[in-house]
Scaffold this active site. Structure first.
Site, PDB file in Angstrom:
ATOM      1  N   ILE A   6       0.850  -1.196   0.000  1.00 23.25           N
ATOM      2  CA  ILE A   6       0.000   0.000   0.000  1.00 23.25           C
ATOM      3  C   ILE A   6       0.882   1.242   0.000  1.00 23.25           C
ATOM      4  CG2 ILE A   6      -1.773   1.282   1.293  1.00 23.25           C
ATOM      5  CD1 ILE A   6      -2.619  -1.476   2.498  1.00 23.25           C
ATOM      6  N   TYR A 142      -4.401  18.108  -9.827  1.00 24.38           N
ATOM      7  CA  TYR A 142      -5.052  16.956  -9.166  1.00 24.38           C
ATOM      8  C   TYR A 142      -6.063  16.295 -10.106  1.00 24.38           C
ATOM      9  CZ  TYR A 142      -7.347  14.290  -5.420  1.00 24.38           C
ATOM     10  OH  TYR A 142      -7.864  13.281  -4.632  1.00 24.38           O
TER      11      TYR A 142
END
Ligand SMILES: NC(=O)c1ccc[n+]([C@@H]2O[C@H](COP(=O)([O-])OP(=O)(O)OC[C@H]3O[C@@H](n4cnc5c(N)ncnc54)[C@H](OP(=O)(O)O)[C@@H]3O)[C@@H](O)[C@H]2O)c1
Length: 238
Positions: A6, A142
């Site tokens: 992760i 973003y």
């Protein structure tokens, strides 16, 4: 033995994803700058070559072990720099794209490469955002980076479909979550982020998920089964 890798597992959604997998008995590694404990692997994705070297070394070592299930979650992300593009500098644009896009490409490519000999079912999960398809004033990088992740997901899934043992590749938009990222959004002034009031209102009305709730939704979706190449939005799942 199940292995979950992760990125950005030190806080926010990533930390909750780490905890969910540990609670379910998975072996976990998380890659970030500020994590702690046995699962933490120090890694700064804004330094492209150094970040890639960390992943390469870690994945190569882990691939020596027999695993029954393999999962990579590309979760690390940043909103910085928030604001109109002309208010920030090329070095900031580069760092953003390295963390949000290049790190995901690097982790995915190295995961496919290093675990290619494993017979274990493999899944790559790219954590996206509704911002991939909704433009926000002040979030050009973003929105672009999340759109890139979703296109990347679809293309790698197509490539994998032709592989002898295809890896499942999906993108998941996790919904709005009460993390440091949301606190940073609410702290903006409207000149930098025009839709700031929308996010303050969501928080004031208690409409944000906790990181644990969001992690449960993401992992519940994966447990029910996903179709490679799909982009899922947890808000569509009820
Ligand atoms: N919060 C939301 O409402 C929301 C909504 C939609 C999608 N998402 C997505 O969910 C994911 C997690 O977001 P979050 O809200 O949990 O954010 P967060 O609390 O700010 O956590 C971001 C994570 O990314 C890691 N990271 C950032 N820069 C890094 C770097 N240079 N090198 C290595 N790791 C780095 C951080 O670790 P270190 O700082 O320790 O390095 C941290 O673990 C992101 O992909 C985000 O775009 C969030």
């Amino acid at each position: 033995m199940k292995l979950a890798l992760i990125t950005g597992g030190s806080k926010g959604l990533g930390a909750a994803l780490v905890q969910w997998h540990l609670d379910q008995g998975w072996t976990v590694r998380e890659y970030s700058r500020s994590g702690q404990g046995d699962v933490h692997v120090p890694c700064d994705f804004s330094a492209q070559d150094a970040g890639a070297a960390v992943l390469e070394g870690s994945f190569a070592e882990l691939a020596q072990h027999p695993w029954d299930v393999l999962r990579l979650i590309n979760n690390a992300g940043t909103l910085d720099p928030i604001g109109p593009l002309t208010d920030s500098e090329p070095s900031q644009w580069r760092a953003h794209l390295q963390i949000n896009v290049a790190a995901c490409v690097t982790a995915t490519g190295l995961f496919l490469k290093h675990f290619s000999l494993s017979q274990a079912p493999q899944t790559v999960v790219n954590i996206s955002s509704g911002a991939a398809v909704t433009p926000y004033h002040g979030w050009s990088l973003y929105c672009a980076s999340k759109a890139a992740l979703e296109a990347f997901t679809r293309c790698v899934a197509l490539e994998q479909a032709a592989a002898p043992a295809p890896t499942t590749v999906v993108a998941i938009r996790p919904g709005v979550i009460e993390t440091g990222m949301q606190a940073a959004i609410r702290a903006q002034d409207s000149a930098h982020f025009a839709q700031v009031e929308k996010f303050r209102k969501l928080s004031a009305e208690g409409l944000l998920q906790s990181p644990a709730e969001a992690a449960q939704r993401v992992c519940g979706l994966l447990a029910r089964g996903v179709r490679s190449g799909e982009v899922y939005d947890v808000r569509d799942l009820g």
